[in-house]
Design an enzyme around this catalytic site. Structure first.
Site, PDB file in Angstrom:
ATOM      1  CE  LYS A  29     -12.367  21.237  -3.009  1.00 20.83           C
ATOM      2  NZ  LYS A  29     -11.169  20.462  -2.651  1.00 20.83           N
ATOM      3  NE  ARG A  99      -9.232  22.582  -5.842  1.00 27.06           N
ATOM      4  CZ  ARG A  99      -9.986  23.675  -5.874  1.00 27.06           C
ATOM      5  NH1 ARG A  99     -10.408  24.175  -7.027  1.00 27.06           N
ATOM      6  NH2 ARG A  99     -10.359  24.253  -4.753  1.00 27.06           N
ATOM      7  N   GLY A 108     -10.335  19.967   4.926  1.00 31.96           N
ATOM      8  CA  GLY A 108      -9.099  19.421   5.446  1.00 31.96           C
ATOM      9  C   GLY A 108      -9.059  17.914   5.526  1.00 31.96           C
ATOM     10  CG  MET A 110     -11.500  14.313   1.385  1.00 30.66           C
ATOM     11  SD  MET A 110     -11.538  12.537   1.537  1.00 30.66           S
ATOM     12  CE  MET A 110     -11.518  12.123  -0.166  1.00 30.66           C
ATOM     13  NE  ARG A 349     -15.645  25.349   1.971  1.00 30.24           N
ATOM     14  CZ  ARG A 349     -14.475  24.736   2.120  1.00 30.24           C
ATOM     15  NH1 ARG A 349     -14.265  23.570   1.554  1.00 30.24           N
ATOM     16  NH2 ARG A 349     -13.520  25.277   2.822  1.00 30.24           N
ATOM     17  CG  HIS A 471      -7.382  21.967  10.314  1.00 29.67           C
ATOM     18  ND1 HIS A 471      -7.296  21.415  11.573  1.00 29.67           N
ATOM     19  CD2 HIS A 471      -8.096  21.093   9.571  1.00 29.67           C
ATOM     20  CE1 HIS A 471      -7.900  20.256  11.573  1.00 29.67           C
ATOM     21  NE2 HIS A 471      -8.401  20.022  10.372  1.00 29.67           N
ATOM     22  CB  SER A 795     -44.624   7.938  27.901  1.00 26.26           C
ATOM     23  OG  SER A 795     -43.378   8.594  27.750  1.00 26.26           O
ATOM     24  CB  THR A 798     -36.508   5.095  23.352  1.00 25.62           C
ATOM     25  OG1 THR A 798     -36.269   6.414  23.824  1.00 25.62           O
ATOM     26  CG2 THR A 798     -37.727   5.072  22.462  1.00 25.62           C
ATOM     27  CG  ASP A 800     -35.361   0.211  30.710  1.00 27.01           C
ATOM     28  OD1 ASP A 800     -34.366  -0.529  30.833  1.00 27.01           O
ATOM     29  OD2 ASP A 800     -35.791   0.940  31.624  1.00 27.01           O
ATOM     30  CB  CYS A 862     -40.216  10.056  28.606  1.00 32.26           C
ATOM     31  SG  CYS A 862     -40.450   8.359  29.141  1.00 32.26           S
ATOM     32  CE1 TYR A 882     -44.475  13.288  26.039  1.00 29.51           C
ATOM     33  CE2 TYR A 882     -46.822  13.038  25.547  1.00 29.51           C
ATOM     34  CZ  TYR A 882     -45.701  12.719  26.313  1.00 29.51           C
ATOM     35  OH  TYR A 882     -45.813  11.830  27.340  1.00 29.51           O
TER      36      TYR A 882
HETATM   37  P1  ADP Z   1      -9.436  21.746   0.258  1.00 33.44           P
HETATM   38  O1  ADP Z   1     -10.608  20.916  -0.020  1.00 33.44           O
HETATM   39  O2  ADP Z   1      -8.562  21.219   1.314  1.00 33.44           O
HETATM   40  O3  ADP Z   1      -9.792  23.192   0.424  1.00 33.44           O
HETATM   41  P2  ADP Z   1      -8.598  22.425  -2.397  1.00 33.44           P
HETATM   42  O4  ADP Z   1      -8.708  21.455  -3.498  1.00 33.44           O
HETATM   43  O5  ADP Z   1      -9.639  23.463  -2.373  1.00 33.44           O
HETATM   44  O6  ADP Z   1      -8.517  21.650  -1.033  1.00 33.44           O
HETATM   45  O7  ADP Z   1      -7.166  23.056  -2.564  1.00 33.44           O
HETATM   46  C1  ADP Z   1      -6.318  23.457  -1.580  1.00 33.44           C
HETATM   47  C2  ADP Z   1      -5.853  24.880  -1.859  1.00 33.44           C
HETATM   48  O8  ADP Z   1      -5.233  24.982  -3.118  1.00 33.44           O
HETATM   49  C3  ADP Z   1      -6.985  25.868  -1.853  1.00 33.44           C
HETATM   50  O9  ADP Z   1      -6.564  27.034  -1.230  1.00 33.44           O
HETATM   51  C4  ADP Z   1      -7.229  26.115  -3.313  1.00 33.44           C
HETATM   52  O10 ADP Z   1      -7.765  27.371  -3.519  1.00 33.44           O
HETATM   53  C5  ADP Z   1      -5.853  25.957  -3.892  1.00 33.44           C
HETATM   54  N1  ADP Z   1      -5.931  25.504  -5.283  1.00 33.44           N
HETATM   55  C6  ADP Z   1      -6.553  24.405  -5.707  1.00 33.44           C
HETATM   56  N2  ADP Z   1      -6.501  24.294  -7.040  1.00 33.44           N
HETATM   57  C7  ADP Z   1      -5.808  25.363  -7.480  1.00 33.44           C
HETATM   58  C8  ADP Z   1      -5.425  25.820  -8.765  1.00 33.44           C
HETATM   59  N3  ADP Z   1      -5.773  25.161  -9.868  1.00 33.44           N
HETATM   60  N4  ADP Z   1      -4.721  26.960  -8.838  1.00 33.44           N
HETATM   61  C9  ADP Z   1      -4.388  27.620  -7.708  1.00 33.44           C
HETATM   62  N5  ADP Z   1      -4.724  27.250  -6.475  1.00 33.44           N
HETATM   63  C10 ADP Z   1      -5.422  26.130  -6.350  1.00 33.44           C
HETATM   64 MG    MG Z   2     -10.629  24.299  -0.789  1.00 32.36          MG
HETATM   65 MG    MG Z   3      -6.668  20.819   2.063  1.00 30.15          MG
END
Ligand code: ADP
Ligand code: MG
Ligand code: MG
Length: 906
Positions: A29, A99, A108, A110, A349, A471, A795, A798, A800, A862, A882
């Site tokens: 990120k 973030r 989702g 972290m 990403r 999610h 051959s 893996t 055994d 194998c 192979y």
């Molecule tokens: P995740 O890794 O779970 O996508 P993010 O860090 O990207 O978490 O953030 C979660 C949400 O909050 C995302 O939709 C992101 O675009 C939004 N967000 C994060 N930072 C900002 C910011 N500075 N201003 C507005 N929205 C934000």
């Molecule tokens: Mg995000």
């Molecule tokens: Mg999130």
């Protein structure tokens, strides 16, 4: 002098200290934010605390390196200077998001905290500046809610999964008679903030922190801490991401999608992540903040509708997406926010995608001349090819379901494919039912990261809320699961364990079917058919020209064939499977087990007679009955495989496996065979072993009863000779199992050679053949130079070899092996992916010694590892000729072999 470590990298106002290549240090990120800033995309200013700080934090008992605090205050000041507002200032406060962001995106996994810096005083400043009290309190209540869950650890009380603050919010909405949070007014939201804080105090005893700096450090610590929460660990295990990497933290100035009707937040993809189709794709919510889209608070609108609502921002977004895809030469998944018609980019990403999409995007991009073929091959996760081979619904049965009114609803087609299973509501139940061999569909109002293991166990996932980027959809696509998301007609009652779809009520355990390609939800079980690819390859049911999936698949396979060095064979003893494997382009059979043939109803009798015989003459009489049947088996398979090598293994399992063990069965069998029950009982007892895996099996059987090997060799060579006479070109490779010494192999080989010569003489034809051995004992590896004197090929068995190398019985390992992997005592299950340090080291010795004796010795594998991408790569590296794997893994092995040749990074 040592250069001082740089712990923080700044970005903002078109300049960035980091670069796209710095993923390891800045996380995915972070690197994306820095890079987007560099190429001129509108990104709110901020800074990245590196993954090295995370590693330091864990190495030093949760403390930060010296100097970090000062660096951070300096960086914060730079944001303040750019925006002209101060963090913690009562009149015009700077708010930030904190973030997480690891090297590989872990959607989702972290948690991030938005609107940080708000308290009862700064919220007044925000009201003042924006002139919008509703917005200010909306941001505030979101902040308190996120902070409480992420940083203060406020958790749902029971498995209904309702977050305590979410429950308060729901109650408030109910009291006000509204459905969505957007309908609550400033006063409602203000009350919520107060109620939240009271609840936090009540549950955790903590006063909600008012000091913005305290909030900031708390959030940073929580992001680092979240690297080791259960769901992050589970995710890393699933995707084999090392636990040592650590996460970076991004602190970034907030922009607001919740400031009113000219504001929005959303997610965009440069191509369709389900199908791979080249189209601008995405979803947004008006007057909302980041997490709302993914969390499925409301079902978002398709991106096309943004055009009429906020045309300027829409065009800008479309342009930015194009620039980003061109820049990265890869499909991008983009997060954006629109504040008062102004577009802000918050993340980019490489987009997660289904196997279907992966293949389509890679092949399309080659044709669009964006990437070359090698790159295309590297872009596809080999295991993902599985999805293209998975069944689809039988259209007749599905139409029938439609006629019967069993199509109950339609949701979003979030993860393509056909899934039929029984309804469960909770992740734990999905896991438990699956353990009992049930096929289940996980039905949830929405999913959260806590549901990962349940999603893994389910055939498919159905959610009531959330869009194509929710999610559930995200994770399902990544796992290759069938998913129907945002099915608004679906009402789930977790307490009653029922779902309501229109008039229909279904309960836990009822059958349901999901079509993840159309979004249809159907009552009952629906029959499935082979995938399009298989229908083209096998069925003639579908013409190649009519299936784009097939065409792209076969293109890709051709590229893989050109790129790979490793051969790919298949493991099968069944003619119909050999046909499948051959259609996939298997280059021979690497393991044809003969014992499966023995188990068939018409043969087991003769096998038992042989076992019960008192002397060689008796055994020979019984074997004589087996001979024509085995011969027929071999003939069929050798014929199907044409001139390709077919490696046939002589009898391997201990003989007791062919006899019954329970008393009633013994009595029955004695009657059928007309032998005294006691005789049979005695025989069973004699054959009993303390440790059959290490007992009388493999070549040891053939040594004790040479006539068995002789019969099998005769069956093989008579089959081959007959084919030869018919003008065909069979190529058997006779493989002796569980050899530990040269002498064992020599004894068995002599029988095979003698029989081969005699048979060929009788038939008056010559047959190409090899005699070789399986390498599946550590001793065989260590004396491979001697064994190679007698072996024309090796051959690696893996399965055994792993058992004997690790001293670990696969059948007994279930009790502790999973926890070994979970606790990190073993990096992975050695029965899934080759234990390279141990088993792999033995393999290397065997290869070196074997080829020293016999230059150009043919060596393959194998064991089941032969179809597992990481192991395939290893086999490439250590110079095998192979790999051999189950028929359906042939395409996967081919792609993995191509990737190994091209040099995919591990
Ligand atoms: P995740 O890794 O779970 O996508 P993010 O860090 O990207 O978490 O953030 C979660 C949400 O909050 C995302 O939709 C992101 O675009 C939004 N967000 C994060 N930072 C900002 C910011 N500075 N201003 C507005 N929205 C934000
Ligand atoms: Mg995000
Ligand atoms: Mg999130």
């Amino acid at each position: 002098m040592l250069k001082k470590k740089k712990y923080i990298y700044f970005f903002g106002s078109g300049k960035a200290e980091g670069r796209a290549e710095m993923r390891e240090l800045l996380g995915g990120k972070g690197a994306g934010l820095h890079n987007m800033t560099r190429i001129g995309a509108p990104v709110p200013p901020g800074f990245t605390i590196t993954t090295e700080v995370c590693t330091y934090y864990y190495a030093h008992d949760h403390r930060y390196p010296k100097g970090l605090e000062k660096n951070m205050l300096d960086s914060l000041a730079r944001i303040e200077n750019i925006l002209g507002r101060r963090f913690g200032n009562d009149d015009d406060p700077l708010l930030v998001s904190v973030r997480s962001g690891a090297r590989e995106s872990m959607p989702g996994m972290m948690d991030s905290v938005l609107n940080l810096g708000l308290n009862d005083r700064t919220v007044q400043g925000l009201i003042h500046r924006s002139g919008n009290a509703r917005f200010a309190y909306d941001s505030y209540r979101r902040f308190v809610q996120m902070y409480s869950s992420v940083v203060l650890g406020l958790k749902p009380l029971d498995k209904s999964g309702v977050d305590p603050l979410e429950a308060i919010l729901e109650r408030k909405k109910k009291n006000r008679g509204v459905r969505f949070d957007t309908e609550l007014n400033a006063e409602d939201l203000k009350e919520l903030v107060a109620d939240f804080k009271v609840e936090v105090k009540k549950r955790s005893g903590i006063d909600f922190p008012e000091d913005p700096f305290k909030q900031l450090w708390g959030a940073i610590g929580a992001v680092f801490g979240s690297w080791n929460n259960d769901r992050a660990i589970a995710y890393r295990q699933h995707y084999q991401i090392p636990h040592t990497w650590g996460t970076a933290v991004n602190v970034q100035a907030m922009v607001f999608g919740n400031l009113g009707e000219k504001c929005a937040t959303g997610v965009a993809f440069t191509r369709n992540p389900s199908t791979g189709e080249k189209q601008f794709y995405g979803e947004f919510l008006v007057n909302a903040q980041g997490e709302d889209v993914v969390a499925g608070i409301r079902t978002p609108k398709p991106i096309a509708e943004l055009e009429s609502l906020m045309p300027k921002a829409y065009l800008e977004l479309k342009k930015a997406c194009k620039i980003l895809e061109n820049h990265y030469q890869e499909m991008q998944d983009i997060e954006f926010t629109i504040e008062d018609n102004k577009l802000w980019m918050l993340q980019t990403r490489a987009g997660k995608r289904t196997g279907f999409a992966a293949v389509r995007i890679a092949v399309d991009m080659v044709e669009e001349r964006i990437i070359n073929k090698k790159e295309a091959l590297l872009r596809i996760e080999a295991d993902h090819l599985n999805q293209l081979l998975r069944p689809i619904f039988d259209s007749y049965d599905k139409e029938q379901a439609a006629r019967e009114g069993r199509i109950l609803a339609r949701g979003l087609p979030a993860g393509p494919g056909a899934a039929t299973g029984r309804i469960v509501f909770h992740a734990e139940d999905a896991v438990a039912w699956k353990k009992n061999s049930e096929r289940v569909l996980l039905c949830r109002i929405e999913t959260s990261p806590d549901d990962i293991r349940g999603m893994e166990a389910a055939e498919g996932i159905l959610t009531a809320r959330g869009g194509m980027t929710s999610h559930a959809a995200l994770v399902a696509r990544q796992m290759g699961k069938v998913c129907v998301a945002g099915c608004e007609a679906l009402h789930i009652d977790y307490a009653a364990r029922t779902i309501n779809l229109g008039q229909t009520v279904l309960k836990e355990g009822d059958w349901l079917s999901l079509d993840g390609s159309t979004g249809e939800v159907m009552a009952g079980e629906i029959r499935t058919l082979p995938s399009e690819v298989l229908q083209v390859l096998l069925g003639k049911r579908l013409e190649a020209g009519k299936s784009r999936v097939y065409q792209q698949f076969s293109k890709l396979m051709k590229w893989a064939d050109n790129a790979r060095r490793l051969g790919v064979r298949t493991n099968t003893d069944q003619p119909n499977q050999a046909v499948v494997a051959k259609a996939f382009g298997a280059e021979g059979i690497g393991l044809c087990r003969t014992e499966h043939m023995f188990f068939q109803a018409d043969r087991i009798q003769a096998v038992r007679e042989m076992i019960l015989a008192d002397d060689e003459a008796g055994r020979r009489r019984a074997l004589q009955k087996l001979l024509p049947m085995q011969k027929q088996d071999f003939k069929e398979i050798l014929e199907i495989m044409g001139g390709l090598p077919v490696t046939i293994r002589t009898l391997d399992p201990p003989l007791h496996e062919f006899l019954p063990s329970r008393e009633e069965e013994i009595v029955d069998l004695a009657n059928v065979m007309r032998v005294p029950v006691q005789t049979l009982r005695d025989k069973v007892k004699v054959l009993q072993e303390f440790n059959p895996m290490l007992g009388h099996r493999g070549c040891r059987l053939g040594i004790s009863y040479p006539e068995i090997t002789e019969m099998q060799a005769r069956a093989i060579f008579e089959a081959a000779c007959e084919l030869r006479r018919e003008g065909k070109n069979p190529f058997p490779e006779v493989m002796i199992p569980l050899v530990g010494s040269r002498e064992e192999l020599r004894a068995q080989r002599n029988i095979v050679e003698r029989t081969a010569k005699a048979t060929m003489k009788t038939y008056g034809v010559k047959v190409r053949y090899l005699v070789g051995t399986m390498i599946e004992l550590p001793r065989a590896c260590l004396v491979a130079d001697e064994i190679a004197q007698e072996a024309e090929f090796f051959s690696f068995g893996t399965n055994d070899l792993t058992q004997t190398c690790l001293g670990l019985s696969r059948d007994d390992a279930g009790k502790f092996l999973p926890s070994y992997v979970l606790d990190g005592l073993l990096p992975q299950d050695p029965f899934v992916s080759i234990d390279q340090d141990g088993v792999g080291a033995l393999m290397k010795i065997a290869i070196a010694k074997g080829r020293k004796t016999r230059k150009g010795l043919e060596i393959g594998i194998c064991g089941e590892h032969g179809g597992e991408p990481k192991s395939v790569r290893f086999c490439h590296e250590i110079g095998l000729d192979y790999v051999s794997c189950s028929p359906f893994r042939v395409p996967i092995a081919k792609l993995a072999a191509a990737q190994a040749s091209i040099g995919k990074k591990a």
